[in-house]
Design a protein around this motif. Structure first.
Motif, mmCIF file in Angstrom:
data_model
loop_
_atom_site.group_PDB
_atom_site.id
_atom_site.type_symbol
_atom_site.label_atom_id
_atom_site.label_comp_id
_atom_site.label_asym_id
_atom_site.label_seq_id
_atom_site.Cartn_x
_atom_site.Cartn_y
_atom_site.Cartn_z
ATOM 1 N N ARG A 107 11.693 42.326 18.285
ATOM 2 C CA ARG A 107 11.964 41.565 17.065
ATOM 3 C C ARG A 107 13.373 41.853 16.568
ATOM 4 O O ARG A 107 14.060 40.961 16.050
ATOM 5 N N ARG A 108 13.826 43.083 16.713
ATOM 6 C CA ARG A 108 15.197 43.429 16.338
ATOM 7 C C ARG A 108 16.193 42.544 17.096
ATOM 8 O O ARG A 108 17.148 42.022 16.517
ATOM 9 N N VAL A 109 15.985 42.413 18.385
ATOM 10 C CA VAL A 109 16.878 41.570 19.185
ATOM 11 C C VAL A 109 16.888 40.147 18.640
ATOM 12 O O VAL A 109 17.945 39.510 18.497
ATOM 13 N N PRO A 120 23.181 42.121 21.047
ATOM 14 C CA PRO A 120 22.015 43.013 20.936
ATOM 15 C C PRO A 120 21.276 43.046 22.273
ATOM 16 O O PRO A 120 21.197 42.034 22.974
ATOM 17 N N GLU A 121 20.727 44.203 22.624
ATOM 18 C CA GLU A 121 19.984 44.265 23.887
ATOM 19 C C GLU A 121 18.957 45.393 23.860
ATOM 20 O O GLU A 121 19.090 46.364 23.118
ATOM 21 N N LEU A 122 17.924 45.215 24.685
ATOM 22 C CA LEU A 122 16.936 46.264 24.896
ATOM 23 C C LEU A 122 17.372 47.116 26.073
ATOM 24 O O LEU A 122 17.895 46.600 27.065
ATOM 25 N N LEU A 123 17.146 48.425 25.961
ATOM 26 C CA LEU A 123 17.542 49.376 26.992
ATOM 27 C C LEU A 123 16.323 50.038 27.620
ATOM 28 O O LEU A 123 15.328 50.300 26.924
ATOM 29 N N GLU A 124 16.429 50.325 28.909
ATOM 30 C CA GLU A 124 15.447 51.165 29.589
ATOM 31 C C GLU A 124 15.716 52.627 29.208
ATOM 32 O O GLU A 124 16.814 52.967 28.751
#
Length: 853
Positions: A107-109, A120-124
């Motif tokens: 949701r932040r992204v 903005p991105e999600l990280l492993e």
């Protein structure tokens, strides 16, 4: 910066700003940048390090929020302070230690895309530890990375504001009174003398309640303690060492100079948050700073804030070790110490160089407090604001004060959620706002569900129908302090009747929803329902110049004869929407103006009162009347049974009104409908409420009359394309872009007309658009991005399922060239991509056959 070290402030000035922390300095900077002259800013502490929360805060700035205005103000602040050389753009990473948190980070992204934050991105997990090598990779599932997050150097930023602004700054100056006469601010009295002024800005944050009381206001702002520590040097950070004492050399520092010095040490890697445990962290040179919301709420009595001294800062309390080592937070199983030991094992068993229980402030709804106070003209507020948003809100307030239009460089902003006039009458009670402020502190890193409802201070404001609603199994939601039914268990039998028309909703979209809402919607379309509109408010405008005055503040023509009703918007000087109103002409010099619930009475009513001439009386009847919306195809049949008045279409046409009796109850009946069905609003004195409800209820039993809640109202009004102030329309949009040209009469003169004409001539940059999903019945959530060719071009303003049109509906604003019917876009929600198409509006009953018959 002028006169920073002079002891004697002027005896007269145009604008006094009380508080020289992050917010007050930002307001002063932006006011003088806009050309304001004769601005004086005073603070009880020394300059530039005043000793308020601005100087003990660690300065971490995470910009992404579900709130557009919070995200926009944060990004503006980061850009401003970066240009000033007082911002370290090291990036920010929010970690997930649970699957629910990973969903939240998605949701932040989506919020970041919607509101314009870059990349903005999600990280492993392994990508997180590339940025933050001391994080234990085994403890996390991933992270959310915002590359423009970072940290503000508070000392440097305050000094820059003071050096750049042409305002006069005076430290070591305590305010002892604010003089008010005739509902206008007259002067600020200090321990060094009196300053006459035309405007005063309260930027006192921790002391907001105290300074408000000086002017006769009860500002609902609660100080709350928050823990922060800085570890001794870590071997792993030895390359980051720099001599301590450089940043604060030769500065007068109240209290522990070590705190201010530690906060000046810059981070050398992204700032981090572990929201699953209510923690955050950043490096301070060769030490790690560890912050914790992971303890019970420690709310401070605002009357006992005290003042600074050489030995202590009033906004810094002694560190309470038990709140660090014990799990005292009601929603967290681990203590801050345990959670940090697991996440950052290199900090385990390290000594702390700095410890503090620093004080910040919270409002009952967790949002800032801006704007001119409704009770005192010329008294402005800039409160409950952190470093993260301080630059942006300073810009907004300065534009508001100077030009009448709250705005950022990106354009006008929505003020419905931040306005000082939004609070309900009971919000000033200390018991109330301290409890609610403590709750907001508790929730600051929690995953708050859609439509979450508080469990304390309930039943504060109830309509006269409350007893009947309880008996009918109302599920009450709180709005503006009112208990408003969202749906009724009484109608559960309707779910089976309409089950083929009610799609299932799963996941986040289904939280705190009920299929009964859909059933009430469908029943109202076929029969008749009663809706409690008591949260809506009437504003009586009376006097020989009432019509002329209304024409000045309303965008539509006010050439009304008695019995006529007109929909209009009310605009600010920039042509954007302050309110949408229904104006009822009751007599030659008597008008009833109706506005929505929640914060509308305070914001809209105060604006109307402030602009009224002496020859016009304005009375905001926030709870003097109760109202029932009687809607549905059988509403005329029912209403005619209980009144001697003729309610036929010939004698009681759409958008007209009558004074009449419903049974024995005197009402003002308006032939209007917010759901797109035949119907009336019935306004009666509150003491007649129970009788009004019972009269209609008993007369409608053979018509299968039902109560209807707010959930059905929302889906019905979206099908019909009716706007909702604070959701689809607000001070960030004008009525032409909002698709409301019928509410504008450019042949008349009104506030905001000049800006509106200019906008019309130059062409609209954006336009409201109604979308429907191509292949899904899922409900889209607000704030989620609308994409074209993978790029965000708008965001969901409002979304719901249209149970009558059998399509999932989204309202948004798009660039004008994309708002054309037939345009294909995508909506991103909860990580899924949904194809959608721009449609003509309204989707339901476009010929108005149902509402006008």
């Amino acid at each position: 910066m002028r006169h920073m070290h002079r002891e004697t402030h002027p005896s007269q000035t145009d604008t006094v700003i009380v508080g020289a922390g992050a917010v007050g300095c930002s307001v002063a900077y932006h006011l003088t940048e806009l050309g304001a002259e004769d601005v004086t800013i005073i603070d009880q502490g020394p300059l530039p390090v005043t000793g308020g929360s601005s100087t003990h805060a660690p300065g971490i700035m995470f910009q992404t929020s579900p709130s557009k205005i919070q995200t926009k103000t944060a990004h503006y602040t980061s850009r401003l302070l970066k240009e000033a050389g007082a911002y370290d753009e090291v990036g920010g990473i929010e970690l997930a230690r649970s699957e629910k948190r990973m969903d939240f980070l998605q949701r932040r992204v989506e919020w970041a895309k919607s509101y314009g934050l870059p990349q903005p991105e999600l990280l492993e997990p392994e990508e997180v530890t590339e940025h933050l090598p001391l994080v234990n990779e085994d403890e996390i599932l991933g992270g959310y990375y915002s590359p423009t997050d970072g940290r503000v150097d508070s000392t440097q930023a305050l000094a820059w504001y003071m050096q750049t602004s042409s305002a006069d700054f005076f430290g070591n100056t305590e305010v002892v009174d604010i003089e008010v006469s005739g509902d206008e601010v007259q002067a600020v009295v200090t321990n060094r003398g009196r300053i006459e002024c035309n405007r005063c800005v309260l930027a006192t944050n921790n002391w907001a309640y105290q300074t408000g009381k000086m002017a006769g206001l009860d500002l609902p702002i609660a100080p709350v303690e928050h823990q922060y520590v800085v570890t001794e040097p870590l071997d792993e950070l030895t390359g980051s060492r720099r001599p301590h004492g450089e940043a604060t050399a030769d500065l007068e520092i109240p209290g522990d100079q070590g705190i201010t010095e530690a906060m000046s040490q810059p981070p050398d890697r992204p700032v981090g948050r572990d929201q699953d445990n209510s923690l955050y962290f950043r490096t301070h040179g060769d030490g790690y700073g560890l912050g914790s919301y992971n303890h019970e709420s420690l709310v401070v009595d605002p009357d006992e804030m005290g003042t600074n001294s050489e030995e202590s800062q009033a906004s810094v309390h002694s560190f309470t070790e038990k709140h660090w080592t014990k799990p005292t937070h009601p929603n967290r199983e681990k203590s801050a110490q345990q959670a940090f030991n697991e996440l950052l094992p290199d900090t385990e068993n390290k000594e702390f160089q700095i410890t503090e229980n620093g004080i910040f402030v919270y409002t009952p709804d967790g949002m800032p407090v801006l704007g001119e106070t409704p009770k005192v003209d010329g008294l402005w507020t800039a409160l409950a604001i952190w470093w993260t948003h301080s630059g942006g809100y300073g810009k907004i307030l300065a534009e508001w004060m100077e030009n009448g239009v709250p705005r950022l460089p990106s354009g006008p902003v929505d003020t419905s959620g931040i306005h000082v006039a939004r609070f309900e009458p009971h919000a000033g009670s200390k018991d109330y706002f301290m409890d609610r402020g403590g709750k907001r502190y508790e929730q600051v890193y929690s995953i708050v569900e859609p439509r979450w409802q508080p469990d304390n201070h309930r039943g504060m404001r109830v309509s006269p129908f409350y007893q009947q609603q309880q008996e009918l199994g109302a599920e009450f939601y709180q709005s503006g302090g009112w208990e408003s039914p969202q749906w009724y268990d009484y109608n559960e039998d309707l779910v089976e009747k309409y089950e083929d028309q009610i799609p299932d909703q799963d996941g986040w979209q289904s939280v705190n929803r009920s299929p009964i809402e859909a059933a009430e919607h469908l029943h109202t379309r076929e029969h008749v329902s009663m809706f409690d509109m008591t949260t809506f408010s009437s504003i009586m405008v009376e006097g020989p110049d009432a019509g002329e005055f209304l024409q000045r503040i309303c965008s539509n023509g006010m050439d009304l004869t008695p019995g006529k009703v007109r929909y209009t918007t009310m605009l600010n000087e920039g042509g954007t929407i302050i309110a949408d109103l229904t104006v009822v002409c009751l007599g030659e010099s008597e008008y009833m103006v109706t506005t929505g619930g929640g914060n509308s009475p305070g914001i809209h009513g105060s604006w109307i009162k402030q602009h009224a001439p002496d020859t016009v009386s304005v009375t905001v009847e926030e709870s003097a009347k109760c109202t029932i919306g009687l809607w549905g195809p059988d509403s005329r049949l029912l209403l005619q049974r209980v009144t001697d008045a003729d309610v036929s279409n010939d004698e009681f046409s759409y958008f007209s009104s009558k004074r009449m009796y419903v049974g024995d109850v005197p009402v003002i009946a308006l032939r209007v409908s917010y759901v797109g069905e035949l119907g009336w609003e019935l306004w009666a004195p509150s003491e007649y409420g129970q009788k009004l409800w019972n009269t209609l209820w008993e007369a409608g039993q053979d018509l299968n009359i039902r109560p209807m809640g707010g959930g059905a109202l929302e889906s019905m009004r979206l099908e019909k394309g009716f706007r909702l102030w604070g959701t689809d329309i607000d001070t960030d949009v004008n009525p032409l872009a909002a698709g409301l040209p019928f509410a504008v009469d450019l042949e008349t003169d009104f506030i905001g007309k000049e800006a509106l004409v200019e906008e019309k001539e130059t062409g609209l940059d954006k336009q409201v658009a109604c979308l429907t999903l191509d292949n899904s019945t899922d409900i889209m959530l607000s704030g989620r991005p609308i994409l074209k060719s993978g790029e965000a071009v708008g965001y969901v303003q409002a979304g719901n399922y249209g149970y009558s049109v059998e399509e999932s509906i989204v309202y948004t604003y798009l660039p004008a060239e994309l708002a054309e019917t037939g345009t294909s876009v995508q909506v991103q929600c909860e990580g899924e991509y949904y194809d959608a198409t721009v449609r003509d509006e309204p989707l339901f009953d476009s010929g108005r056959n149902k509402i006008i018959r």
